[in-house]
Motif scaffolding. Structure first.
Motif, PDB file in Angstrom:
ATOM      1  N   HIS A  44       0.819  -1.212   0.000  1.00 16.58           N
ATOM      2  CA  HIS A  44       0.000   0.000   0.000  1.00 16.58           C
ATOM      3  C   HIS A  44       0.855   1.266   0.000  1.00 16.58           C
ATOM      4  O   HIS A  44       0.446   2.289  -0.550  1.00 16.58           O
ATOM      5  CB  HIS A  44      -0.942  -0.003   1.201  1.00 16.58           C
ATOM      6  CG  HIS A  44      -2.112  -0.922   1.031  1.00 16.58           C
ATOM      7  ND1 HIS A  44      -1.985  -2.293   1.110  1.00 16.58           N
ATOM      8  CD2 HIS A  44      -3.413  -0.687   0.747  1.00 16.58           C
ATOM      9  CE1 HIS A  44      -3.171  -2.849   0.900  1.00 16.58           C
ATOM     10  NE2 HIS A  44      -4.050  -1.907   0.675  1.00 16.58           N
ATOM     11  N   PHE A  47       1.755   3.233  -3.304  1.00 14.32           N
ATOM     12  CA  PHE A  47       0.888   4.200  -3.987  1.00 14.32           C
ATOM     13  C   PHE A  47       1.499   5.596  -3.987  1.00 14.32           C
ATOM     14  O   PHE A  47       1.326   6.352  -4.943  1.00 14.32           O
ATOM     15  CB  PHE A  47      -0.492   4.238  -3.328  1.00 14.32           C
ATOM     16  CG  PHE A  47      -1.456   5.145  -4.022  1.00 14.32           C
ATOM     17  CD1 PHE A  47      -1.949   4.837  -5.286  1.00 14.32           C
ATOM     18  CD2 PHE A  47      -1.876   6.328  -3.426  1.00 14.32           C
ATOM     19  CE1 PHE A  47      -2.828   5.680  -5.933  1.00 14.32           C
ATOM     20  CE2 PHE A  47      -2.753   7.177  -4.061  1.00 14.32           C
ATOM     21  CZ  PHE A  47      -3.238   6.860  -5.329  1.00 14.32           C
ATOM     22  N   MET A  98      -0.233   6.297   1.586  1.00 13.14           N
ATOM     23  CA  MET A  98      -1.434   6.449   0.760  1.00 13.14           C
ATOM     24  C   MET A  98      -1.865   7.917   0.711  1.00 13.14           C
ATOM     25  O   MET A  98      -2.213   8.454  -0.351  1.00 13.14           O
ATOM     26  CB  MET A  98      -2.573   5.595   1.319  1.00 13.14           C
ATOM     27  CG  MET A  98      -2.367   4.097   1.203  1.00 13.14           C
ATOM     28  SD  MET A  98      -2.542   3.451  -0.467  1.00 13.14           S
ATOM     29  CE  MET A  98      -4.309   3.539  -0.686  1.00 13.14           C
ATOM     30  N   LEU A 119      -3.866   0.997  -8.741  1.00 14.05           N
ATOM     31  CA  LEU A 119      -4.520   0.565  -7.509  1.00 14.05           C
ATOM     32  C   LEU A 119      -5.107  -0.836  -7.661  1.00 14.05           C
ATOM     33  O   LEU A 119      -5.016  -1.666  -6.758  1.00 14.05           O
ATOM     34  CB  LEU A 119      -5.638   1.547  -7.131  1.00 14.05           C
ATOM     35  CG  LEU A 119      -5.240   2.759  -6.292  1.00 14.05           C
ATOM     36  CD1 LEU A 119      -6.445   3.665  -6.092  1.00 14.05           C
ATOM     37  CD2 LEU A 119      -4.683   2.332  -4.939  1.00 14.05           C
ATOM     38  N   ILE A 193      -2.006  -2.418  -6.413  1.00 10.15           N
ATOM     39  CA  ILE A 193      -1.516  -2.200  -5.049  1.00 10.15           C
ATOM     40  C   ILE A 193      -2.425  -2.852  -4.013  1.00 10.15           C
ATOM     41  O   ILE A 193      -1.966  -3.470  -3.052  1.00 10.15           O
ATOM     42  CB  ILE A 193      -1.399  -0.681  -4.797  1.00 10.15           C
ATOM     43  CG1 ILE A 193      -0.262  -0.102  -5.642  1.00 10.15           C
ATOM     44  CG2 ILE A 193      -1.211  -0.371  -3.322  1.00 10.15           C
ATOM     45  CD1 ILE A 193      -0.236   1.405  -5.689  1.00 10.15           C
TER      46      ILE A 193
END
Length: 284
Positions: A44, A47, A98, A119, A193
């Motif tokens: 994550h 991103f 994020m 994503l 992700i």
């Protein structure tokens, strides 16, 4: 097969092959060392790197890899020092990276529709340049994991034994984190992700359900990952499903079957204990 007559599908199959091999071998150590939450945190955090690359016009895969690498090394440093609970650090960097990605996209001018494809993944959009980048990163990960296989295995099973055997525990742990970050970079383009961590865990968990030794677990993990990727691609091509979701759903379905029918768990049946068998034979 008809789908292999298209150039974009040939690239998708090659990218899936690289992802299957790399994620299965890396996932083997993730499951044994119980690093599943770290894998989710690293994926994550990528991103932020994707958004940075999109806004500055750089290769988003490359910048995602740099971000994932930085977060992985920092998490490894925190874990080794014990300065902060590991899950707390992961939760902070998970959400922070994020948020940083969303902020980067807000500062940029224009519409960044590609962010959604990173994503949730779009393996059908893999370019020749992406393929070379994925193959290079995958080769580095596989060479490291296979070259240090026995030492990493010892580290995963018993860290105290690894220290007693004079293994470079710290270097091995940092190396494993770097391998996980590069694996995430390979997975981002294929399954996205959000779903990258699933391929780091699910095939290896399937192998764990079906095998009593590490060799069998590794082989089943690789086989499960390959079947999931190719079956997911075929479903995506035939029925217009999102490729990343189709691949992860196939992996999840194989795991559920392994869990329900595993001879180790015996959810539907339990092997009779020797005492029960002997008692039954005496009564007969």
């Amino acid at each position: 097969m008809e789908m292999l007559s298209y150039g974009f599908m040939q690239k998708a199959v090659l990218a899936s092959l690289v992802l299957s091999l790399v994620s299965a071998v890396a996932g083997f150590f993730v499951v044994l060392k119980r690093l599943s939450f770290i894998g989710a945190g690293i994926s994550h955090s990528a991103f932020g790197g994707v958004a940075f690359g999109l806004v500055l016009g750089l290769n988003p895969l490359g910048t995602a890899g740099v971000f994932a690498l930085a977060v992985a090394l920092f998490l490894a440093w925190i874990s080794r020092r014990g300065a902060l609970p590991e899950d707390t650090a992961i939760g902070i960097f998970f959400s922070g990276a994020m948020a940083m990605g969303i902020a980067f996209l807000s500062f940029g001018k224009g519409y960044y529709g590609d962010a959604m494809s990173y994503l949730f993944g779009n393996v059908l959009a893999v370019s020749t340049g992406d393929l070379w980048l994925l193959a290079g990163a995958g080769a580095v990960v596989l060479v490291f994991l296979l070259a240090t296989f026995k030492a990493l295995l010892c580290l995963c099973f018993d860290e105290e034994l690894a220290y007693a055997s004079n293994l470079p525990v710290g270097i091995l742990y940092y190396g494993l984190m770097v391998a996980l970050a590069l694996t995430v970079m390979v997975a981002v383009k294929t399954v996205g992700i959000v779903l990258a961590s699933a391929l780091l865990v699910t095939p290896a968990a399937t192998g764990y359900q079906l095998s009593k030794d590490y060799k069998g677990m590794l082989l089943i993990s690789v086989a499960s990952s390959l079947v999931s990727s190719f079956a997911g691609l075929w479903l995506s091509y035939q029925y217009g499903l999102a490729s990343g979701a189709a691949i992860v759903l196939c992996a999840t379905g194989i795991f559920l079957l392994a869990f329900l029918f595993s001879p180790r768990k015996a959810v539907f049946w339990r092997p009779k204990a020797r005492g029960d068998v002997e008692t039954k034979q005496e009564t007969m």
